[in-house]
Design a protein around this motif. Structure first.
Motif, PDB file in Angstrom:
ATOM      1  N   SER A  39      -4.791  -9.723  -6.762  1.00  0.00           N
ATOM      2  CA  SER A  39      -4.929 -10.479  -8.003  1.00  0.00           C
ATOM      3  C   SER A  39      -3.926 -10.042  -9.055  1.00  0.00           C
ATOM      4  N   CYS A  43      -1.332 -12.804 -10.399  1.00  0.00           N
ATOM      5  CA  CYS A  43      -1.496 -13.296 -11.766  1.00  0.00           C
ATOM      6  C   CYS A  43      -0.282 -12.982 -12.628  1.00  0.00           C
ATOM      7  N   GLN A  46       1.803 -16.017 -11.922  1.00  0.00           N
ATOM      8  CA  GLN A  46       1.230 -17.237 -12.489  1.00  0.00           C
ATOM      9  C   GLN A  46       1.323 -17.274 -14.011  1.00  0.00           C
ATOM     10  N   VAL A  47       1.320 -16.117 -14.656  1.00  0.00           N
ATOM     11  CA  VAL A  47       1.260 -16.066 -16.115  1.00  0.00           C
ATOM     12  C   VAL A  47       2.525 -16.626 -16.761  1.00  0.00           C
ATOM     13  N   GLY A  61      -3.011 -17.694 -14.558  1.00  0.00           N
ATOM     14  CA  GLY A  61      -3.265 -16.297 -14.224  1.00  0.00           C
ATOM     15  C   GLY A  61      -4.550 -15.757 -14.792  1.00  0.00           C
ATOM     16  N   ASN A  62      -5.183 -16.503 -15.705  1.00  0.00           N
ATOM     17  CA  ASN A  62      -6.395 -15.998 -16.346  1.00  0.00           C
ATOM     18  C   ASN A  62      -7.567 -15.869 -15.377  1.00  0.00           C
ATOM     19  N   LEU A  64      -7.431 -15.300 -11.993  1.00  0.00           N
ATOM     20  CA  LEU A  64      -7.226 -14.149 -11.121  1.00  0.00           C
ATOM     21  C   LEU A  64      -7.339 -12.840 -11.895  1.00  0.00           C
ATOM     22  N   TYR A  65      -6.852 -12.851 -13.139  1.00  0.00           N
ATOM     23  CA  TYR A  65      -6.990 -11.635 -13.934  1.00  0.00           C
ATOM     24  C   TYR A  65      -8.459 -11.357 -14.235  1.00  0.00           C
TER      25      TYR A  65
END
Length: 240
Positions: A39, A43, A46-47, A61-62, A64-65
């Motif tokens: 993760s 992420c 993705q962020v 990403g939020n 997975l974070y």
């Protein structure tokens, strides 16, 4: 037919939480630690993408974070503080190594037929700054989350799982969002600004919306925490 971002987000959120539990059921606490590593790497990629969700602009990403907090809280609940901290530090090590490896990959001269170097350069040229911000925010917020989870557990005598799950995560996510957004995206004289984040209005908007979305993830994962606590006996059998 395109699927609205909101439906994709909700579907991804439910899938992610279910996958955490499935990995935990199949592989025990080792599976949760591996999920934290997966993760934190994913992420951080993705962020870099901005999306519109529920009428606001935020980063990916939020979810997975948020599942990192879910996983470490589950480790804290079922396996103790030491295992949760172990997962945090393994995630930290993984993202450091990934950054080093990708920076080394960019140093290689591409073959004439190569078409990926410009794309990799675009994607990973901002990675050191983003990852540095992520590492600082990740370590401080995660270590605080593990500490706060057990602080609340002690104060409530082991009761009210919903309280320690949310109270520890909400404060930790505020710490994380503030540190990450400001360190990763704020315009700085030395390194300049990240494309898409030249305006302070955008940065502040992303900070607020990112935190609110992380709060939503924490609230949604609460019933999954109770489900995960019930899987402890299966995880113990897998762990031997």
């Amino acid at each position: 037919m395109s699927v609205p971002n909101e439906l994709l987000w909700l579907g991804f959120l439910l899938l992610d939480l279910l996958l955490v539990l499935l990995v935990y059921r199949l592989f025990g606490k080792v599976g949760l630690i591996a999920y934290v590593v997966l993760s934190i790497i994913t992420c951080n990629l993705q962020v870099l993408k901005l999306v519109n969700l529920f009428g606001v602009t935020t980063t990916l990403g939020n979810i997975l974070y948020g599942s990192i907090f879910f996983s470490t809280d589950l480790l804290s609940e079922n396996h103790g503080k030491q295992e949760a901290q172990r997962a945090v530090w393994l995630g930290f090590t993984a993202i450091v190594l990934m950054t080093v490896f990708m920076q080394l990959a960019l140093l290689f001269k591409p073959a004439p037929a190569d078409q990926m170097q410009p794309h990799m350069q675009m994607l990973f040229s901002f990675l050191p700054r983003v990852v540095t911000a992520s590492l600082i925010a990740y370590l401080l917020s995660q270590l605080h989350d593990v500490w706060a989870f057990h602080w609340w557990r002690k104060r409530t005598g082991g009761r009210h799982l919903w309280l320690r799950n949310n109270a520890s995560t909400w404060v930790s996510q505020l710490l994380d969002s503030t540190l990450f957004v400001m360190l990763a995206f704020a315009p700085l004289p030395v390194v300049g600004s990240v494309p898409g984040f030249e305006s302070w209005d955008v940065i502040l908007s992303v900070w607020v919306t990112t935190y609110l979305i992380k709060l939503a993830v924490a609230i949604v994962d609460t019933p999954f925490m109770y489900w995960g606590r019930g899987l402890a006996k299966y995880a113990a059998a897998v762990d031997g």
